[in-house]
Design an enzyme around this catalytic site. Structure first.
Site, PDB file in Angstrom:
ATOM      1  N   LYS A 173      43.255  28.678  24.007  1.00 23.34           N
ATOM      2  CA  LYS A 173      43.330  29.722  22.983  1.00 23.34           C
ATOM      3  C   LYS A 173      43.900  31.018  23.544  1.00 23.34           C
ATOM      4  O   LYS A 173      43.533  31.430  24.630  1.00 23.34           O
ATOM      5  CB  LYS A 173      41.922  30.001  22.424  1.00 23.34           C
ATOM      6  CG  LYS A 173      41.276  28.806  21.771  1.00 23.34           C
ATOM      7  CD  LYS A 173      39.819  29.069  21.412  1.00 23.34           C
ATOM      8  CE  LYS A 173      38.909  29.211  22.594  1.00 23.34           C
ATOM      9  NZ  LYS A 173      37.475  29.217  22.254  1.00 23.34           N
ATOM     10  N   THR A 204      35.733  40.492  16.180  1.00 21.83           N
ATOM     11  CA  THR A 204      36.096  39.119  16.564  1.00 21.83           C
ATOM     12  C   THR A 204      34.885  38.329  17.073  1.00 21.83           C
ATOM     13  O   THR A 204      35.040  37.366  17.807  1.00 21.83           O
ATOM     14  CB  THR A 204      37.182  39.142  17.663  1.00 21.83           C
ATOM     15  OG1 THR A 204      36.675  39.886  18.776  1.00 21.83           O
ATOM     16  CG2 THR A 204      38.472  39.758  17.184  1.00 21.83           C
ATOM     17  N   GLY A 206      32.487  35.648  17.401  1.00 20.64           N
ATOM     18  CA  GLY A 206      32.395  34.265  16.911  1.00 20.64           C
ATOM     19  C   GLY A 206      33.718  33.594  16.595  1.00 20.64           C
ATOM     20  O   GLY A 206      33.738  32.518  15.995  1.00 20.64           O
ATOM     21  N   THR A 207      34.838  34.173  17.035  1.00 25.92           N
ATOM     22  CA  THR A 207      36.136  33.531  16.730  1.00 25.92           C
ATOM     23  C   THR A 207      36.227  32.139  17.368  1.00 25.92           C
ATOM     24  O   THR A 207      36.713  31.197  16.740  1.00 25.92           O
ATOM     25  CB  THR A 207      37.327  34.380  17.224  1.00 25.92           C
ATOM     26  OG1 THR A 207      37.078  34.792  18.569  1.00 25.92           O
ATOM     27  CG2 THR A 207      37.571  35.588  16.347  1.00 25.92           C
ATOM     28  N   GLY A 208      35.755  32.031  18.621  1.00 22.95           N
ATOM     29  CA  GLY A 208      35.865  30.746  19.320  1.00 22.95           C
ATOM     30  C   GLY A 208      34.997  29.669  18.664  1.00 22.95           C
ATOM     31  O   GLY A 208      35.443  28.528  18.482  1.00 22.95           O
ATOM     32  N   CYS A 209      33.763  30.040  18.296  1.00 21.81           N
ATOM     33  CA  CYS A 209      32.858  29.081  17.639  1.00 21.81           C
ATOM     34  C   CYS A 209      33.464  28.622  16.314  1.00 21.81           C
ATOM     35  O   CYS A 209      33.443  27.436  15.968  1.00 21.81           O
ATOM     36  CB  CYS A 209      31.503  29.738  17.336  1.00 21.81           C
ATOM     37  SG  CYS A 209      30.725  30.494  18.758  1.00 21.81           S
TER      38      CYS A 209
HETATM   39  N1  ATP Z   1      43.038  39.590  16.832  1.00 21.30           N
HETATM   40  C1  ATP Z   1      43.317  38.309  16.549  1.00 21.30           C
HETATM   41  N2  ATP Z   1      44.250  38.003  15.608  1.00 21.30           N
HETATM   42  C2  ATP Z   1      44.536  36.724  15.298  1.00 21.30           C
HETATM   43  N3  ATP Z   1      43.925  35.668  15.855  1.00 21.30           N
HETATM   44  C3  ATP Z   1      42.993  35.906  16.810  1.00 21.30           C
HETATM   45  C4  ATP Z   1      42.640  37.227  17.208  1.00 21.30           C
HETATM   46  N4  ATP Z   1      41.665  37.147  18.175  1.00 21.30           N
HETATM   47  C5  ATP Z   1      41.421  35.834  18.347  1.00 21.30           C
HETATM   48  N5  ATP Z   1      42.245  35.083  17.555  1.00 21.30           N
HETATM   49  C6  ATP Z   1      42.254  33.627  17.442  1.00 21.30           C
HETATM   50  O1  ATP Z   1      40.896  33.210  17.344  1.00 21.30           O
HETATM   51  C7  ATP Z   1      40.717  31.957  17.966  1.00 21.30           C
HETATM   52  C8  ATP Z   1      39.653  32.090  19.049  1.00 21.30           C
HETATM   53  O2  ATP Z   1      40.278  32.626  20.200  1.00 21.30           O
HETATM   54  P1  ATP Z   1      39.621  33.453  21.356  1.00 21.30           P
HETATM   55  O3  ATP Z   1      40.560  33.364  22.503  1.00 21.30           O
HETATM   56  O4  ATP Z   1      39.245  34.794  20.835  1.00 21.30           O
HETATM   57  O5  ATP Z   1      38.307  32.597  21.579  1.00 21.30           O
HETATM   58  P2  ATP Z   1      36.992  32.949  22.335  1.00 21.30           P
HETATM   59  O6  ATP Z   1      37.251  34.002  23.359  1.00 21.30           O
HETATM   60  O7  ATP Z   1      36.431  31.660  22.802  1.00 21.30           O
HETATM   61  O8  ATP Z   1      36.089  33.534  21.200  1.00 21.30           O
HETATM   62  P3  ATP Z   1      34.650  34.231  21.351  1.00 21.30           P
HETATM   63  O9  ATP Z   1      34.968  35.702  21.362  1.00 21.30           O
HETATM   64  O10 ATP Z   1      33.937  33.802  20.130  1.00 21.30           O
HETATM   65  O11 ATP Z   1      34.030  33.749  22.632  1.00 21.30           O
HETATM   66  C9  ATP Z   1      42.107  31.557  18.496  1.00 21.30           C
HETATM   67  O12 ATP Z   1      42.772  30.773  17.526  1.00 21.30           O
HETATM   68  C10 ATP Z   1      42.798  32.898  18.672  1.00 21.30           C
HETATM   69  O13 ATP Z   1      44.199  32.786  18.663  1.00 21.30           O
HETATM   70  C1  HMH Z   2      24.805  31.493  20.437  1.00 21.30           C
HETATM   71  C2  HMH Z   2      26.178  31.900  20.801  1.00 21.30           C
HETATM   72  N1  HMH Z   2      27.099  30.951  21.057  1.00 21.30           N
HETATM   73  C3  HMH Z   2      28.357  31.301  21.380  1.00 21.30           C
HETATM   74  C4  HMH Z   2      28.735  32.626  21.469  1.00 21.30           C
HETATM   75  C5  HMH Z   2      30.151  32.972  21.877  1.00 21.30           C
HETATM   76  O1  HMH Z   2      30.750  33.879  21.094  1.00 21.30           O
HETATM   77  C6  HMH Z   2      27.735  33.595  21.189  1.00 21.30           C
HETATM   78  N2  HMH Z   2      28.003  34.920  21.245  1.00 21.30           N
HETATM   79  N3  HMH Z   2      26.489  33.198  20.856  1.00 21.30           N
END
Ligand code: ATP
Ligand code: HMH
Length: 265
Positions: A173, A204, A206-209
């Site tokens: 990602k 942002t 929870g974007t990854g979840c």
């Molecule tokens: N500002 C943004 N605009 C558009 N897409 C975004 C943005 N930030 C994150 N994304 C998208 O969100 C998804 C999650 O990516 P990210 O790399 O933020 O994951 P993460 O770091 O695991 O998330 P978390 O912050 O929940 O741990 C990907 O598809 C990424 O491209």
């Molecule tokens: C419980 C939980 N899982 C995953 C993440 C990652 O964003 C978080 N902040 N909290």
């Protein structure tokens, strides 16, 4: 109705973890089930406390689900310690779980550690090899590959290396890149970029979840891996573009308007 199981931690402020997964799976038309690995006391500013489930209690949750409503896909998020990872690997293997998406969660958006250092090797040795797809962000991919990632070419090298090491597909990602939010899929020896314009939204949490559970939901519905990633990317972009603004830190996204009638199913 198709079904999906989230194995993850609970986020009391509702933006990430189990809560994000249930919202995402439901909005994507899939019945959501859960096995909670930990309770977290957290909000948009940070994680205050973590209370893990015991390995035995996690096993009971997994068996209760698998013996009754077999999930069409499984998403795995926060799992903080080795014993919990081993229980998950054992149950997924024995129950012949399919469409397994592992988000190798290491730190929260607010920078709290969500996995113990000694559990990283258990994750790589026992869980990642069972995955259909893993979805590391750039810092996680650096830890898993031992490579520094500074460019698109580095992302391509790391994704291929991880895919070959674990025998699974990899979605690397790009949310942590400076410019666009482009994600890279390595699957069956080929690389494909999923381009996304960076949305100017500081919220942002929870974007990854959300991305990983949207992929799992679409796999559960029978879409191919590439189509599932494409639809999940549309979902996350829509949820960010809806510009919800809650809390004092990096706030959660708006799931209610994520799809904006884009898909009819
Ligand atoms: N500002 C943004 N605009 C558009 N897409 C975004 C943005 N930030 C994150 N994304 C998208 O969100 C998804 C999650 O990516 P990210 O790399 O933020 O994951 P993460 O770091 O695991 O998330 P978390 O912050 O929940 O741990 C990907 O598809 C990424 O491209
Ligand atoms: C419980 C939980 N899982 C995953 C993440 C990652 O964003 C978080 N902040 N909290």
């Amino acid at each position: 109705m198709r079904t999906a199981l989230s194995i993850a931690g609970s986020d009391s402020c509702g933006g990430a973890g189990i809560q994000a997964d249930i919202k995402t799976m439901t909005m994507n038309g899939v019945y959501a089930m859960t096995a909670v690995t930990a309770l977290t006391a957290q909000n948009t500013l940070g994680v205050r406390a973590i209370q893990e489930a015991t390995p035995e209690f996690l096993r009971q949750q997994l068996d209760a689900v698998f013996e009754d409503i077999f999930p069409d896909a499984v998403k795995i998020g926060m799992v903080a310690s080795s014993d919990l990872i081993r229980v998950i690997a054992d149950r997924l293997h024995c129950c012949k779980a399919m469409n397994i998406v592992v988000d190798p969660v290491m730190v929260s958006t607010s920078n709290a550690a969500l996995i113990k250092t000694d559990a990283v090797s258990t994750l790589t040795e026992e869980l990642l090899p069972l995955a259909t797809l893993i979805t590391p962000n750039i810092p996680e991919a650096q830890v898993l590959s031992g490579m520094e990632i500074h460019s698109s070419a580095d992302m391509e090298k790391a994704a291929e290396q991880l895919g070959k090491s674990y025998g699974c597909a990899v979605l690397l990602k790009g949310g942590h890149c400076v410019n666009d939010a482009n994600d890279l899929l390595y699957s069956n020896g080929t690389l494909r970029w999923f381009e996304g314009k960076r949305i100017d939204n500081p919220n942002t949490h929870g974007t990854g979840c959300t991305l990983s559970s949207a992929i799992a939901a679409n796999l559960a519905k029978g879409y191919t891996l590439e189509k599932s990633v494409e639809r999940a990317k549309d979902y996350i972009s829509g949820a960010l573009a809806a510009m919800l603004d809650l809390g004092k830190g990096s706030g959660p996204m708006n799931h209610a308007f994520a799809l904006n009638n884009k898909y009819s199913d």
